[in-house]
Design a protein around this motif. Sequence first.
Motif, PDB file in Angstrom:
ATOM      1  N   PRO A   8      10.917  21.106   0.500  1.00 18.47           N
ATOM      2  CA  PRO A   8      11.430  20.552   1.767  1.00 18.47           C
ATOM      3  C   PRO A   8      10.613  19.361   2.251  1.00 18.47           C
ATOM      4  CG  PRO A   8      10.250  22.605   2.154  1.00 18.47           C
ATOM      5  CD  PRO A   8      10.379  22.461   0.669  1.00 18.47           C
ATOM      6  N   LYS A   9       9.362  19.224   1.765  1.00 18.94           N
ATOM      7  CA  LYS A   9       8.530  18.086   2.131  1.00 18.94           C
ATOM      8  C   LYS A   9       8.318  17.233   0.877  1.00 18.94           C
ATOM      9  CE  LYS A   9       6.186  20.447   5.932  1.00 18.94           C
ATOM     10  NZ  LYS A   9       4.890  20.855   6.514  1.00 18.94           N
ATOM     11  N   SER A  10       9.330  16.459   0.530  1.00 17.79           N
ATOM     12  CA  SER A  10       9.312  15.720  -0.726  1.00 17.79           C
ATOM     13  C   SER A  10       8.511  14.420  -0.648  1.00 17.79           C
ATOM     14  CB  SER A  10      10.743  15.392  -1.158  1.00 17.79           C
ATOM     15  OG  SER A  10      11.406  14.661  -0.150  1.00 17.79           O
ATOM     16  N   LEU A  11       8.191  13.972   0.555  1.00 14.90           N
ATOM     17  CA  LEU A  11       7.401  12.757   0.709  1.00 14.90           C
ATOM     18  C   LEU A  11       6.011  13.114   1.214  1.00 14.90           C
ATOM     19  CD1 LEU A  11       9.966  10.302   2.360  1.00 14.90           C
ATOM     20  CD2 LEU A  11       9.146  10.281   0.009  1.00 14.90           C
ATOM     21  N   LYS A  12       4.998  12.584   0.534  1.00 13.50           N
ATOM     22  CA  LYS A  12       3.623  12.829   0.944  1.00 13.50           C
ATOM     23  C   LYS A  12       2.934  11.499   1.209  1.00 13.50           C
ATOM     24  CE  LYS A  12       3.111  17.086  -1.779  1.00 13.50           C
ATOM     25  NZ  LYS A  12       2.319  17.766  -2.840  1.00 13.50           N
ATOM     26  N   THR A  13       2.150  11.420   2.248  1.00 15.62           N
ATOM     27  CA  THR A  13       1.415  10.189   2.539  1.00 15.62           C
ATOM     28  C   THR A  13       0.132  10.506   3.289  1.00 15.62           C
ATOM     29  OG1 THR A  13       1.467   8.042   3.647  1.00 15.62           O
ATOM     30  CG2 THR A  13       2.713   9.821   4.694  1.00 15.62           C
ATOM     31  N   ALA A  14      -0.898   9.740   2.959  1.00 16.24           N
ATOM     32  CA  ALA A  14      -2.163   9.824   3.680  1.00 16.24           C
ATOM     33  C   ALA A  14      -2.381   8.576   4.530  1.00 16.24           C
ATOM     34  CB  ALA A  14      -3.317   9.989   2.691  1.00 16.24           C
ATOM     35  N   VAL A  15      -1.343   7.740   4.627  1.00 17.37           N
ATOM     36  CA  VAL A  15      -1.495   6.471   5.336  1.00 17.37           C
ATOM     37  C   VAL A  15      -1.315   6.659   6.842  1.00 17.37           C
ATOM     38  CG1 VAL A  15      -0.660   4.107   5.560  1.00 17.37           C
ATOM     39  CG2 VAL A  15      -0.719   5.193   3.305  1.00 17.37           C
ATOM     40  N   THR A  16      -0.140   7.065   7.270  1.00 13.08           N
ATOM     41  CA  THR A  16       0.138   7.180   8.699  1.00 13.08           C
ATOM     42  C   THR A  16       0.935   8.434   8.999  1.00 13.08           C
ATOM     43  OG1 THR A  16       0.097   4.782   9.053  1.00 13.08           O
ATOM     44  CG2 THR A  16       1.295   6.084  10.684  1.00 13.08           C
ATOM     45  N   ARG A  17       0.533   9.134  10.053  1.00 12.11           N
ATOM     46  CA  ARG A  17       1.248  10.313  10.529  1.00 12.11           C
ATOM     47  C   ARG A  17       1.976   9.964  11.824  1.00 12.11           C
ATOM     48  NH1 ARG A  17      -2.752  13.311  11.339  1.00 12.11           N
ATOM     49  NH2 ARG A  17      -2.819  13.531  13.615  1.00 12.11           N
TER      50      ARG A  17
ATOM     51  N   ILE B 209       1.180   7.901  17.016  1.00  8.64           N
ATOM     52  CA  ILE B 209       1.102   7.369  15.658  1.00  8.64           C
ATOM     53  C   ILE B 209      -0.366   7.337  15.254  1.00  8.64           C
ATOM     54  CG2 ILE B 209       1.724   5.465  14.118  1.00  8.64           C
ATOM     55  CD1 ILE B 209       3.643   4.492  16.324  1.00  8.64           C
ATOM     56  N   VAL B 210      -0.680   7.980  14.141  1.00  2.20           N
ATOM     57  CA  VAL B 210      -2.066   8.054  13.672  1.00  2.20           C
ATOM     58  C   VAL B 210      -2.161   7.436  12.285  1.00  2.20           C
ATOM     59  CG1 VAL B 210      -3.994   9.570  13.108  1.00  2.20           C
ATOM     60  CG2 VAL B 210      -2.452  10.172  14.988  1.00  2.20           C
ATOM     61  N   THR B 211      -2.935   6.360  12.139  1.00  2.07           N
ATOM     62  CA  THR B 211      -3.105   5.664  10.863  1.00  2.07           C
ATOM     63  C   THR B 211      -4.514   5.885  10.340  1.00  2.07           C
ATOM     64  OG1 THR B 211      -1.451   3.968  11.365  1.00  2.07           O
ATOM     65  CG2 THR B 211      -3.127   3.409   9.738  1.00  2.07           C
ATOM     66  N   ARG B 212      -4.595   6.457   9.149  1.00  3.63           N
ATOM     67  CA  ARG B 212      -5.882   6.735   8.499  1.00  3.63           C
ATOM     68  C   ARG B 212      -6.839   7.462   9.445  1.00  3.63           C
ATOM     69  NH1 ARG B 212      -4.785   6.138   3.094  1.00  3.63           N
ATOM     70  NH2 ARG B 212      -4.327   3.988   2.506  1.00  3.63           N
ATOM     71  N   GLY B 213      -6.291   8.330  10.282  1.00  8.68           N
ATOM     72  CA  GLY B 213      -7.117   9.127  11.179  1.00  8.68           C
ATOM     73  C   GLY B 213      -7.377   8.494  12.537  1.00  8.68           C
ATOM     74  N   TYR B 214      -6.859   7.281  12.758  1.00  6.67           N
ATOM     75  CA  TYR B 214      -7.083   6.587  14.026  1.00  6.67           C
ATOM     76  C   TYR B 214      -5.779   6.469  14.806  1.00  6.67           C
ATOM     77  CZ  TYR B 214     -11.551   5.098  12.004  1.00  6.67           C
ATOM     78  OH  TYR B 214     -12.799   5.067  11.440  1.00  6.67           O
ATOM     79  N   ASN B 215      -5.842   6.751  16.092  1.00  8.04           N
ATOM     80  CA  ASN B 215      -4.685   6.582  16.961  1.00  8.04           C
ATOM     81  C   ASN B 215      -4.362   5.091  17.057  1.00  8.04           C
ATOM     82  OD1 ASN B 215      -2.892   6.383  19.226  1.00  8.04           O
ATOM     83  ND2 ASN B 215      -3.615   8.379  19.919  1.00  8.04           N
ATOM     84  N   GLN B 216      -3.116   4.727  16.774  1.00  5.35           N
ATOM     85  CA  GLN B 216      -2.757   3.309  16.794  1.00  5.35           C
ATOM     86  C   GLN B 216      -2.916   2.683  18.174  1.00  5.35           C
ATOM     87  OE1 GLN B 216       0.629   1.558  14.979  1.00  5.35           O
ATOM     88  NE2 GLN B 216       0.407   2.687  13.063  1.00  5.35           N
TER      89      GLN B 216
ATOM     90  N   SER C  95      -6.756  -8.359  10.550  1.00  2.00           N
ATOM     91  CA  SER C  95      -7.364  -8.248   9.220  1.00  2.00           C
ATOM     92  C   SER C  95      -8.062  -6.903   9.051  1.00  2.00           C
ATOM     93  CB  SER C  95      -8.352  -9.398   8.979  1.00  2.00           C
ATOM     94  OG  SER C  95      -9.348  -9.427   9.982  1.00  2.00           O
ATOM     95  N   ASP C  96      -8.628  -6.354  10.134  1.00  2.00           N
ATOM     96  CA  ASP C  96      -9.253  -5.032  10.060  1.00  2.00           C
ATOM     97  C   ASP C  96      -8.202  -3.953   9.806  1.00  2.00           C
ATOM     98  OD1 ASP C  96     -11.717  -6.194  10.644  1.00  2.00           O
ATOM     99  OD2 ASP C  96     -11.561  -5.796  12.785  1.00  2.00           O
ATOM    100  N   MET C  97      -7.016  -4.134  10.412  1.00  2.00           N
ATOM    101  CA  MET C  97      -5.938  -3.163  10.207  1.00  2.00           C
ATOM    102  C   MET C  97      -5.476  -3.194   8.755  1.00  2.00           C
ATOM    103  SD  MET C  97      -4.255  -0.832  11.730  1.00  2.00           S
ATOM    104  CE  MET C  97      -2.719   0.072  11.836  1.00  2.00           C
ATOM    105  N   VAL C  98      -5.383  -4.378   8.188  1.00  2.00           N
ATOM    106  CA  VAL C  98      -5.010  -4.501   6.775  1.00  2.00           C
ATOM    107  C   VAL C  98      -6.044  -3.794   5.904  1.00  2.00           C
ATOM    108  CG1 VAL C  98      -4.659  -6.116   4.871  1.00  2.00           C
ATOM    109  CG2 VAL C  98      -3.761  -6.659   7.142  1.00  2.00           C
ATOM    110  N   PHE C  99      -7.312  -4.026   6.186  1.00  2.00           N
ATOM    111  CA  PHE C  99      -8.398  -3.384   5.441  1.00  2.00           C
ATOM    112  C   PHE C  99      -8.294  -1.871   5.553  1.00  2.00           C
ATOM    113  CE2 PHE C  99     -12.606  -1.906   4.426  1.00  2.00           C
ATOM    114  CZ  PHE C  99     -13.170  -2.848   3.572  1.00  2.00           C
ATOM    115  N   LEU C 100      -8.079  -1.372   6.766  1.00  2.00           N
ATOM    116  CA  LEU C 100      -7.963   0.070   7.001  1.00  2.00           C
ATOM    117  C   LEU C 100      -6.812   0.673   6.201  1.00  2.00           C
ATOM    118  CD1 LEU C 100      -8.592   2.710   8.585  1.00  2.00           C
ATOM    119  CD2 LEU C 100      -7.099   1.838  10.401  1.00  2.00           C
ATOM    120  N   LEU C 101      -5.661   0.011   6.229  1.00  2.00           N
ATOM    121  CA  LEU C 101      -4.496   0.521   5.512  1.00  2.00           C
ATOM    122  C   LEU C 101      -4.749   0.589   4.012  1.00  2.00           C
ATOM    123  CD1 LEU C 101      -1.682  -1.334   7.461  1.00  2.00           C
ATOM    124  CD2 LEU C 101      -1.864   1.149   7.226  1.00  2.00           C
TER     125      LEU C 101
ATOM    126  N   LYS D  22      -7.811   0.327   2.305  1.00  2.00           N
ATOM    127  CA  LYS D  22      -9.031   0.994   1.852  1.00  2.00           C
ATOM    128  C   LYS D  22      -9.203   2.398   2.412  1.00  2.00           C
ATOM    129  CE  LYS D  22     -12.283  -0.444   0.035  1.00  2.00           C
ATOM    130  NZ  LYS D  22     -12.707  -0.133  -1.373  1.00  2.00           N
ATOM    131  N   GLY D  23      -8.464   2.726   3.473  1.00  2.00           N
ATOM    132  CA  GLY D  23      -8.591   4.054   4.052  1.00  2.00           C
ATOM    133  C   GLY D  23      -9.731   4.207   5.031  1.00  2.00           C
TER     134      GLY D  23
END
Length: 270
Positions: free
Chosen positions: A10-19, A25-32, A42-48, A50-51
Amino acid sequence: MQENNFKVNPKSLKTAVTRVEKDKIVTRGYNQKDLIEKIRYSDMVFLLLKGRLPSIKESKIFNHVLVSFCDHGVTPPSTQTARLITSSGSPINSAISGAFLSFGNRHAGAIQRAMELYQSKINSVHLIDDSSIDNKQIAGLAIEIYKEYVINGKKIPGFGHRYHDIDPRADKLMEIAINKGYIGPHIKLALALQDLVYDKKQIKLNVDGANAAILSDLGFDPQLGLGIFMIGRLPGLIAHAYEEQMEEEEFRRFCDLDDIEYMDDKNGIY
């Protein structure tokens, strides 16, 4: 009756990028909401990619990388493609898609190959954080690459430019790296190799070669090289497509009949 063992996840899509949650909205553990307020694009690009968020030092050099990719006038095939598609009346997303599709082995492909080359060589030795010993090893790697490519008449990815004797972007990036203390083993290798190649061929690093070294020292996988180039180049492509749309005639001619040479089947001129 035979039991059906086929199961649907039932959960066919998995992602560690954004919840994405309700009102959050939480991206890589940080509240957007916090990221919007506190970091640069540029920091957001790096975060996305590199994690993690970059350090202050990493943030500055990565921003320099993205800026250096922003535009190179109408000279690249990708920019010409964007303008040609726009001239036909297509929307901007079609123009940018066409531009991105024109990236390939000869246009924007060198950065990944250069990253693979630098990283494979650095990974082949054991660096011990002793500058005198490490620098000797890196100098030896530069000689290896020089023999493998230049002596055998092969082009080194990330070197030379069809419009510039000295690519001003690469020159500035290396100047910043040296003056601001950003130099890691991959940049050292690129600079040592440049010294050898320039002495023999009067050819220096181009923007792809310089950024391949910087991105390698930042720990980026070569598979992300072209993607980072695309992120940096996107604003320039949009600017050109918009200029074409606003300033030029629709469906304008990019060449005239007199510019075309027609050949017969036997390589003669009609």
